[in-house]
Design a protein around this motif. Structure first.
Motif, PDB file in Angstrom:
ATOM      1  N   LEU A  50      77.165 -37.849 108.910  1.00  0.00           N
ATOM      2  CA  LEU A  50      75.758 -37.985 108.512  1.00  0.00           C
ATOM      3  C   LEU A  50      74.827 -37.580 109.647  1.00  0.00           C
ATOM      4  O   LEU A  50      73.820 -36.899 109.418  1.00  0.00           O
ATOM      5  N   LYS A  51      75.163 -37.968 110.861  1.00  0.00           N
ATOM      6  CA  LYS A  51      74.346 -37.577 112.014  1.00  0.00           C
ATOM      7  C   LYS A  51      74.341 -36.056 112.164  1.00  0.00           C
ATOM      8  O   LYS A  51      73.301 -35.444 112.394  1.00  0.00           O
TER       9      LYS A  51
ATOM     10  N   GLU B 238      66.797 -27.985 100.126  1.00  0.00           N
ATOM     11  CA  GLU B 238      66.706 -29.443 100.225  1.00  0.00           C
ATOM     12  C   GLU B 238      67.626 -30.151  99.235  1.00  0.00           C
ATOM     13  O   GLU B 238      68.192 -31.200  99.528  1.00  0.00           O
TER      14      GLU B 238
ATOM     15  N   LYS C 130      65.837 -26.728 107.541  1.00  0.00           N
ATOM     16  CA  LYS C 130      64.586 -26.875 106.783  1.00  0.00           C
ATOM     17  C   LYS C 130      63.490 -25.942 107.277  1.00  0.00           C
ATOM     18  O   LYS C 130      62.568 -25.624 106.543  1.00  0.00           O
TER      19      LYS C 130
ATOM     20  N   LYS D 146      72.170 -34.489 109.484  1.00  0.00           N
ATOM     21  CA  LYS D 146      70.743 -34.674 109.785  1.00  0.00           C
ATOM     22  C   LYS D 146      70.275 -33.705 110.865  1.00  0.00           C
ATOM     23  O   LYS D 146      69.162 -33.182 110.794  1.00  0.00           O
TER      24      LYS D 146
ATOM     25  N   SER E  84      77.033 -40.698 102.141  1.00  0.00           N
ATOM     26  CA  SER E  84      76.527 -42.058 102.257  1.00  0.00           C
ATOM     27  C   SER E  84      77.230 -43.011 101.305  1.00  0.00           C
ATOM     28  O   SER E  84      77.464 -44.169 101.628  1.00  0.00           O
TER      29      SER E  84
ATOM     30  N   LEU F 266      74.115 -35.527 101.562  1.00  0.00           N
ATOM     31  CA  LEU F 266      73.759 -36.794 102.189  1.00  0.00           C
ATOM     32  C   LEU F 266      74.181 -37.967 101.309  1.00  0.00           C
ATOM     33  O   LEU F 266      74.787 -38.933 101.787  1.00  0.00           O
TER      34      LEU F 266
ATOM     35  N   HIS G 197      70.090 -30.299 109.327  1.00  0.00           N
ATOM     36  CA  HIS G 197      68.971 -30.282 108.385  1.00  0.00           C
ATOM     37  C   HIS G 197      67.667 -29.966 109.108  1.00  0.00           C
ATOM     38  O   HIS G 197      66.823 -29.223 108.597  1.00  0.00           O
ATOM     39  N   LYS G 198      67.501 -30.520 110.313  1.00  0.00           N
ATOM     40  CA  LYS G 198      66.287 -30.238 111.084  1.00  0.00           C
ATOM     41  C   LYS G 198      66.138 -28.737 111.335  1.00  0.00           C
ATOM     42  O   LYS G 198      65.032 -28.207 111.345  1.00  0.00           O
TER      43      LYS G 198
ATOM     44  N   TYR H 267      71.095 -30.431 100.603  1.00  0.00           N
ATOM     45  CA  TYR H 267      71.096 -31.449 101.659  1.00  0.00           C
ATOM     46  C   TYR H 267      71.135 -32.852 101.052  1.00  0.00           C
ATOM     47  O   TYR H 267      71.946 -33.681 101.456  1.00  0.00           O
ATOM     48  N   ASP H 268      70.270 -33.103 100.076  1.00  0.00           N
ATOM     49  CA  ASP H 268      70.233 -34.424  99.435  1.00  0.00           C
ATOM     50  C   ASP H 268      71.571 -34.769  98.779  1.00  0.00           C
ATOM     51  O   ASP H 268      72.040 -35.899  98.871  1.00  0.00           O
TER      52      ASP H 268
END
Length: 135
Positions: free
Chosen positions: A105-106, A79, A116, A109, A90, A86, A112-113, A82-83
């Motif tokens: 970014l899309k 995580e 995780k 994400k 951003s 991101l 990431h799904k 990922y953060d």
């Protein structure tokens, strides 16, 4: 009428929890490339080359679903990474080129799904490390 509302809510919850398919990832990569093309980015270097190679690997893999799982796990092993990614996309990368930033970014994400679902704890990571170290 409440039954209809309840069914609709259940469907939207199911849709939200579904993991992206390799086709979703493929579309997302194409959108990143399309955004780069919009800004006339060089196709042979940088992120355009990276994402084109990624797309080619996905399309050529024997098992696309396993490929996206492996790729997601390698790109986002936890995580914190990922953060960090991101936040970077951003706040700074491609700030003057919002289509590229939004497309990446899309993509992040979506992967990431997938990733995780496979995150491991620090204890598990340390245990794997110690096993490797002692082998």
């Amino acid at each position: 009428m409440s039954t209809t509302i309840q069914s609709t809510n259940q469907l939207s919850t199911e849709t939200e929890t579904c993991l992206p398919t390799w086709q979703d990832i493929e579309k997302s990569i194409i959108e990143v490339l399309r955004a780069g093309n919009f800004y006339n980015k060089d196709r042979n270097i940088g992120f355009m080359d990276y994402y084109k190679k990624h797309l080619d690997e996905l399309r050529q893999s024997e098992d696309q679903e396993q490929y996206i799982i492996d790729k997601a796990r390698s790109l986002l092993p936890n995580e914190e990474i990922y953060d960090t990614k991101l936040k970077a996309f951003s706040n700074s990368y491609y700030k003057s080129e919002p289509r590229i930033s939004q497309a990446i970014l899309k993509y992040l994400k979506l992967i990431h799904k997938i990733a995780k679902e496979y995150f491991i704890t620090d204890e598990e990571r340390e245990e794997e490390f110690q096993t490797w170290l002692n082998s």
